[in-house]
Design a protein around this motif. Sequence first.
Motif, PDB file in Angstrom:
ATOM      1  N   GLY A 149      26.086 130.404 -69.930  1.00  0.00           N
ATOM      2  CA  GLY A 149      27.202 131.115 -70.541  1.00  0.00           C
ATOM      3  C   GLY A 149      28.004 131.836 -69.474  1.00  0.00           C
ATOM      4  N   HIS A 150      29.072 132.485 -69.908  1.00  0.00           N
ATOM      5  CA  HIS A 150      29.975 133.153 -68.976  1.00  0.00           C
ATOM      6  C   HIS A 150      29.300 134.296 -68.227  1.00  0.00           C
ATOM      7  CE1 HIS A 150      33.282 130.951 -70.808  1.00  0.00           C
ATOM      8  NE2 HIS A 150      33.003 131.445 -71.990  1.00  0.00           N
ATOM      9  N   PHE A 151      28.503 135.101 -68.954  1.00  0.00           N
ATOM     10  CA  PHE A 151      27.900 136.270 -68.317  1.00  0.00           C
ATOM     11  C   PHE A 151      26.931 135.823 -67.223  1.00  0.00           C
ATOM     12  CE2 PHE A 151      25.298 139.975 -67.701  1.00  0.00           C
ATOM     13  CZ  PHE A 151      26.159 141.046 -67.897  1.00  0.00           C
ATOM     14  N   ASP A 152      26.043 134.909 -67.584  1.00  0.00           N
ATOM     15  CA  ASP A 152      25.114 134.348 -66.583  1.00  0.00           C
ATOM     16  C   ASP A 152      25.891 133.864 -65.364  1.00  0.00           C
ATOM     17  OD1 ASP A 152      23.097 134.678 -68.486  1.00  0.00           O
ATOM     18  OD2 ASP A 152      23.027 132.548 -69.042  1.00  0.00           O
ATOM     19  N   GLU A 153      26.949 133.165 -65.626  1.00  0.00           N
ATOM     20  CA  GLU A 153      27.682 132.536 -64.539  1.00  0.00           C
ATOM     21  C   GLU A 153      28.364 133.548 -63.626  1.00  0.00           C
ATOM     22  OE1 GLU A 153      29.788 128.603 -64.722  1.00  0.00           O
ATOM     23  OE2 GLU A 153      31.442 129.990 -64.971  1.00  0.00           O
ATOM     24  N   THR A 154      28.868 134.614 -64.213  1.00  0.00           N
ATOM     25  CA  THR A 154      29.559 135.615 -63.399  1.00  0.00           C
ATOM     26  C   THR A 154      28.592 136.298 -62.435  1.00  0.00           C
ATOM     27  OG1 THR A 154      31.236 135.939 -65.095  1.00  0.00           O
ATOM     28  CG2 THR A 154      30.916 137.754 -63.542  1.00  0.00           C
ATOM     29  N   ILE A 155      27.389 136.588 -62.905  1.00  0.00           N
ATOM     30  CA  ILE A 155      26.394 137.172 -61.999  1.00  0.00           C
ATOM     31  C   ILE A 155      25.967 136.137 -60.963  1.00  0.00           C
ATOM     32  CG2 ILE A 155      24.121 138.298 -61.851  1.00  0.00           C
ATOM     33  CD1 ILE A 155      26.286 139.949 -63.341  1.00  0.00           C
ATOM     34  N   ALA A 156      25.799 134.906 -61.404  1.00  0.00           N
ATOM     35  CA  ALA A 156      25.389 133.841 -60.487  1.00  0.00           C
ATOM     36  C   ALA A 156      26.426 133.591 -59.401  1.00  0.00           C
ATOM     37  CB  ALA A 156      25.119 132.561 -61.272  1.00  0.00           C
ATOM     38  N   ALA A 157      27.699 133.728 -59.753  1.00  0.00           N
ATOM     39  CA  ALA A 157      28.767 133.533 -58.759  1.00  0.00           C
ATOM     40  C   ALA A 157      28.621 134.544 -57.632  1.00  0.00           C
ATOM     41  CB  ALA A 157      30.137 133.662 -59.425  1.00  0.00           C
ATOM     42  N   ALA A 158      28.296 135.796 -57.999  1.00  0.00           N
ATOM     43  CA  ALA A 158      28.067 136.807 -56.961  1.00  0.00           C
ATOM     44  C   ALA A 158      26.846 136.427 -56.123  1.00  0.00           C
ATOM     45  CB  ALA A 158      27.883 138.186 -57.604  1.00  0.00           C
ATOM     46  N   GLY A 159      25.871 135.804 -56.768  1.00  0.00           N
ATOM     47  CA  GLY A 159      24.688 135.347 -56.036  1.00  0.00           C
ATOM     48  C   GLY A 159      25.034 134.261 -55.031  1.00  0.00           C
ATOM     49  N   VAL A 160      25.914 133.374 -55.395  1.00  0.00           N
ATOM     50  CA  VAL A 160      26.358 132.336 -54.469  1.00  0.00           C
ATOM     51  C   VAL A 160      27.100 132.975 -53.294  1.00  0.00           C
ATOM     52  CG1 VAL A 160      27.956 130.399 -54.198  1.00  0.00           C
ATOM     53  CG2 VAL A 160      26.449 130.515 -56.201  1.00  0.00           C
ATOM     54  N   ALA A 161      27.966 133.933 -53.601  1.00  0.00           N
ATOM     55  CA  ALA A 161      28.699 134.629 -52.536  1.00  0.00           C
ATOM     56  C   ALA A 161      27.727 135.294 -51.576  1.00  0.00           C
ATOM     57  CB  ALA A 161      29.647 135.656 -53.159  1.00  0.00           C
ATOM     58  N   GLU A 162      26.705 135.931 -52.136  1.00  0.00           N
ATOM     59  CA  GLU A 162      25.674 136.570 -51.293  1.00  0.00           C
ATOM     60  C   GLU A 162      25.023 135.559 -50.341  1.00  0.00           C
ATOM     61  OE1 GLU A 162      21.790 136.722 -52.808  1.00  0.00           O
ATOM     62  OE2 GLU A 162      21.416 138.805 -52.224  1.00  0.00           O
ATOM     63  N   GLN A 163      24.646 134.417 -50.891  1.00  0.00           N
ATOM     64  CA  GLN A 163      23.918 133.446 -50.073  1.00  0.00           C
ATOM     65  C   GLN A 163      24.788 132.843 -48.966  1.00  0.00           C
ATOM     66  OE1 GLN A 163      20.527 132.690 -50.044  1.00  0.00           O
ATOM     67  NE2 GLN A 163      20.659 134.623 -51.162  1.00  0.00           N
ATOM     68  N   VAL A 164      26.043 132.597 -49.271  1.00  0.00           N
ATOM     69  CA  VAL A 164      26.911 132.050 -48.223  1.00  0.00           C
ATOM     70  C   VAL A 164      27.178 133.116 -47.167  1.00  0.00           C
ATOM     71  CG1 VAL A 164      29.172 131.061 -47.703  1.00  0.00           C
ATOM     72  CG2 VAL A 164      27.984 130.412 -49.786  1.00  0.00           C
ATOM     73  N   ARG A 165      27.381 134.350 -47.645  1.00  0.00           N
ATOM     74  CA  ARG A 165      27.693 135.439 -46.713  1.00  0.00           C
ATOM     75  C   ARG A 165      26.559 135.664 -45.730  1.00  0.00           C
ATOM     76  NH1 ARG A 165      30.095 137.925 -43.410  1.00  0.00           N
ATOM     77  NH2 ARG A 165      30.615 140.139 -43.448  1.00  0.00           N
ATOM     78  N   LEU A 166      25.329 135.572 -46.199  1.00  0.00           N
ATOM     79  CA  LEU A 166      24.179 135.914 -45.371  1.00  0.00           C
ATOM     80  C   LEU A 166      23.530 134.684 -44.760  1.00  0.00           C
ATOM     81  CD1 LEU A 166      22.629 138.617 -47.762  1.00  0.00           C
ATOM     82  CD2 LEU A 166      24.284 138.942 -45.912  1.00  0.00           C
TER      83      LEU A 166
END
Lengths: 241, 241, 241, 241, 241, 241
Positions: free
Chosen positions: F46-63
Amino acid sequence: MKLLIINPNTSTAMTTGIAAAARQVAAADTRIVAVQPSFGPLSIEGHFDETIAAAGVAEQVRLAAPHDAVVIACFGDPGLDAAREATRAPVLGIAEAAFHAASFVATGFSVVTTMTRTCVIAEHLLHRYGFERRCRGVHGTDIPVLALEDGGAGCVDQIEAAAREALSRDRSGAIVLGCAGMAALCAELTRRLGVPVIDGVAAAVKFAEGLAALGLGTSQHGDYAPPLPKTYAGWAAPLGW
Amino acid sequence: MKLLIINPNTSTAMTTGIAAAARQVAAADTRIVAVQPSFGPLSIEGHFDETIAAAGVAEQVRLAAPHDAVVIACFGDPGLDAAREATRAPVLGIAEAAFHAASFVATGFSVVTTMTRTCVIAEHLLHRYGFERRCRGVHGTDIPVLALEDGGAGCVDQIEAAAREALSRDRSGAIVLGCAGMAALCAELTRRLGVPVIDGVAAAVKFAEGLAALGLGTSQHGDYAPPLPKTYAGWAAPLGW
Amino acid sequence: MKLLIINPNTSTAMTTGIAAAARQVAAADTRIVAVQPSFGPLSIEGHFDETIAAAGVAEQVRLAAPHDAVVIACFGDPGLDAAREATRAPVLGIAEAAFHAASFVATGFSVVTTMTRTCVIAEHLLHRYGFERRCRGVHGTDIPVLALEDGGAGCVDQIEAAAREALSRDRSGAIVLGCAGMAALCAELTRRLGVPVIDGVAAAVKFAEGLAALGLGTSQHGDYAPPLPKTYAGWAAPLGW
Amino acid sequence: MKLLIINPNTSTAMTTGIAAAARQVAAADTRIVAVQPSFGPLSIEGHFDETIAAAGVAEQVRLAAPHDAVVIACFGDPGLDAAREATRAPVLGIAEAAFHAASFVATGFSVVTTMTRTCVIAEHLLHRYGFERRCRGVHGTDIPVLALEDGGAGCVDQIEAAAREALSRDRSGAIVLGCAGMAALCAELTRRLGVPVIDGVAAAVKFAEGLAALGLGTSQHGDYAPPLPKTYAGWAAPLGW
Amino acid sequence: MKLLIINPNTSTAMTTGIAAAARQVAAADTRIVAVQPSFGPLSIEGHFDETIAAAGVAEQVRLAAPHDAVVIACFGDPGLDAAREATRAPVLGIAEAAFHAASFVATGFSVVTTMTRTCVIAEHLLHRYGFERRCRGVHGTDIPVLALEDGGAGCVDQIEAAAREALSRDRSGAIVLGCAGMAALCAELTRRLGVPVIDGVAAAVKFAEGLAALGLGTSQHGDYAPPLPKTYAGWAAPLGW
Amino acid sequence: MKLLIINPNTSTAMTTGIAAAARQVAAADTRIVAVQPSFGPLSIEGHFDETIAAAGVAEQVRLAAPHDAVVIACFGDPGLDAAREATRAPVLGIAEAAFHAASFVATGFSVVTTMTRTCVIAEHLLHRYGFERRCRGVHGTDIPVLALEDGGAGCVDQIEAAAREALSRDRSGAIVLGCAGMAALCAELTRRLGVPVIDGVAAAVKFAEGLAALGLGTSQHGDYAPPLPKTYAGWAAPLGW
């Protein structure tokens, strides 16, 4: 794998150049076989040229020896649907491949091509494929296709200037080169412009290798199913089904 | 005026039938000259057939004697852009003409065509021309093109049934017949269905007469300007510019 | 055939001019009957004018003597849907007809119109009809509609200049004149510009003749079916169904 | 503030009903003034009705006493652009307002309306406003507009059934009621369906109040600038500028 | 009613400013509660910033005390769909609200925003919401978001200049301010430009009040239904369902 | 080359499964490094899951440690733009890659996914990327994402049934699997269905290899340029620029 690359025009020099560009990026185990139609225009710079060239592409795929993938190496993607109907292998046009590649690396790209009169052909393809929002501009330089063969510095400078203006005016992040004959200039333009510059021949070769590696070929279900049995008249008799 | 009508396939029977359909609606002072390519498929039922047929249309326009207007009588409008580049006369495709006519008489229309696999060709044209919202559905009947020549009652019944369902499901107000070979059935289907039924051959002839009467021909400015001088190889040598 | 041409504004001079333009292109056996509403604006240069004029068009079609085709001679095509509901004959707007004609002769066209504030009306029509990709630009000249009646050389020069810039900037191949009042300038502009210049009055007359010759009228099925029985109040009482 | 609400048809009962619906949701300091044209159809169920009604809306705005906002209370938003040109106040159509409201509370909505033949009017509006992707279906119930006045349980049941099917088939999250005459049924349908059910009259009143509170009125710059000075003939003479 | 307004960035000064702007337009009985995420960027000037900020919006809605409506006060509308899934209240983004408001008062509007690199974010939203035809241009000023806090006259002058050029070049009738930080400048810009200037914070507050007054909240049917039960790991554990 | 593949959810089992699927198709010299965010939902439905997951993807690429390409292995392509801003390497989402691959082998494809409520996410992506015409239908099976891990025959049968119906109803030529968790079923479904079945993980790996081989990375010019220097608060502090 064996990759059939079709130059839709009848310039042997361009066929050779395209083959060289393809080999430069192909994987070690990819064999490039470059062909050209037995008929048609020496270069493709308008609708009429392209319509005859499309039939030439159809001829080459129809009569081709077994192959694992096909690339159509003219920026108008002539004969793409016909080629797909005629083979189980994946078939890629270089315009199509370049648009796909560009949309992976930028939210907007610009096309820099040869004759201004062919811009509308690119625009129709962009619309057909769904890239009309990703592409932010199509720009002609009015460099004749065959002038690219000489690859003079003048051409590079002219394309660079057109690309710079496109990047700025169109707010684009990448440049698509709108002619198979520009393949040899891609590295130099990349160096000069500092943004992704995409040559469709290279993009098509890599995407074709990727699809073939996955066992993905043209669907045999629906409108790309093999043509219905049909008598062909005149010079086209051997192309019948 | 002299109207050149090109049957893009190589069925002489169909060329004759198309000429008859055209003459039935042509003005008294319109002379219909019907031709067909010297090569290519006996009927057009897919992308490959169409690509070869497009080159056939290009051939016929290129080699044609002087004329005042051109009609391309296959529902995929093969070779339309090439033909326009090759003549100053107005050129109309029958799909194009039928879509235009239908949009004058209904806010939505449906297309009933032959092979289901060719529906995508109609859909691409609709999109290319801008009728994707006006057309509310494209429906295949899987009647082979050449079966239409016999014009058996079975065909009419089958097309009538498909049209009735389309009118209801698509909420359409008019039917476009998706094949030049259906021209002879138009009057009967109109009678049965009670809505405008549009045969592209007839529509194209009347629109072509109208444009010619106004002195409106294909623009010589831009991408429809005459092709650039160019050597053509092989069987296509006489088509060079 | 009898062709009813409705000038949606109440300028008798313009009605006369439109009738003359129509007669100049009509077939020998076409009788042009030109009318104008019993009420409304002297010219149409905005949304308010147009909304009243649309009711005027509806009035004229509703009260019209029998006819074989109808043309609405204002570039905003006011009252088009109402008119179609009110008659079995084919009905054409001149903007619509001009857009269709232009798309037969060029891959892209530009509109040159009168007041800049009316450009948005043309843009809405282009979008409604599906020509938003074919039309490459809509350009206002800010010549008042009634100034066109005098037809001074100044107007022609100004329109020519706007058209030249449009052809170049928009990469267009044809010009659509965006006002019924420009009909008389069409021949001169064609001569000067060397590209197809399309006057919607002429185009609509020829397309209407063509549709009528084919027996194609407005669909009586769906949203163009005759209006439901209904009491109308006030001045509109005679228009009720 | 003073909110002018225009019922575009000439049914006094419906004007009263609309005024009541508006008052039910209006803020304490909003004064609702409901009017109807001096002419035109008793209800609006097609293009012809709507075209006359649009002129009626233009009349009412043109002749209106000072006001702070305007709502046009017919689902076809007749005369919207004309009304905006004729006043500095914000003007909202109820279809427009309903579409906007629905898109705030669901990613997709369905419209349930009266006569099937008017669906195309809603579809044209959706496209004009940009909601063609948000709206997942427009469904007619063929309940006559005036039958809604009685508000019998039969109507509610029929609309509920159509709405349920729309929610499921269209994968929608909200229902837009496609007629001002359905305003009184909104609460009951909301209770039954358990999803947002949107009545355009209510939505338009609240949005109009909001815009007026912010001092946002129709732009006087561009195509909504006051009409140019113009003589109007016939009954419309008092509407001239 | 209680209106939760979320500043998606972590600048407390901006949260305070947004709250002040909201209170200035809120109804007497609306209580504004302004919050900001417990984590994330100090301002939002690109995709990466926005993606983290969207999670911050999700956090704030998930953990919020009961409320009647929610406004997301960053022009990229970060986390809008997530927020809607997480509450029954209506949720509005300020870009969305501004686009809706602008389309009520002009046929075309232009956006003037901060960093040019964020224009593409606005363009994606316009397309997502369906305003791609209403919006005639998105223009960056390259004023950093945090520079707006000081509100120096320089900013106003620069935005005014960009807006004037946009109105003229884009043929627009209204200006949308593309940053929550511009809220304080709205009145002055309205005075200077003489056209509707829309601040999304104000528009969102009024539309949220309107929806809440009508009892319209986010649909609980379909993709906005409450999230499925789910374990969340790490810092997000309290956000699980 | 080193290919970073990010599973946006926090299911270690799924990360392992995705890594295995990637390795199965990767070239000999491609090293697959699979990671998952330090926070967020166990699956994305769903949208909520995905919005948190998107931040998780950003975290992983950043680090992330240095890498040559990035694949985001969730069908909603969460965090795609953020990831592109955060690295010079090419970044591909699996939905995006699957859509591109499908459009190379069929003129129309259908998506078969997990929860019906996520169909709208796929539809938004299709529209964002320009595949809204190529994709002929998105179909939910309501198989929970985590149920796919067990890979029971029931899942395959259910997906096969949904795919068969989609091919027929949508007139499609290929199937796109709408969840990273379906990767393991791709070969079996291909065998059963006899049409190209596309798993986005495989497609993304091959396209990423191809882009990297050509030296094509994310554009550093325009909106994908590295983020501006910025303080990040809370848990996100290490992600600041």
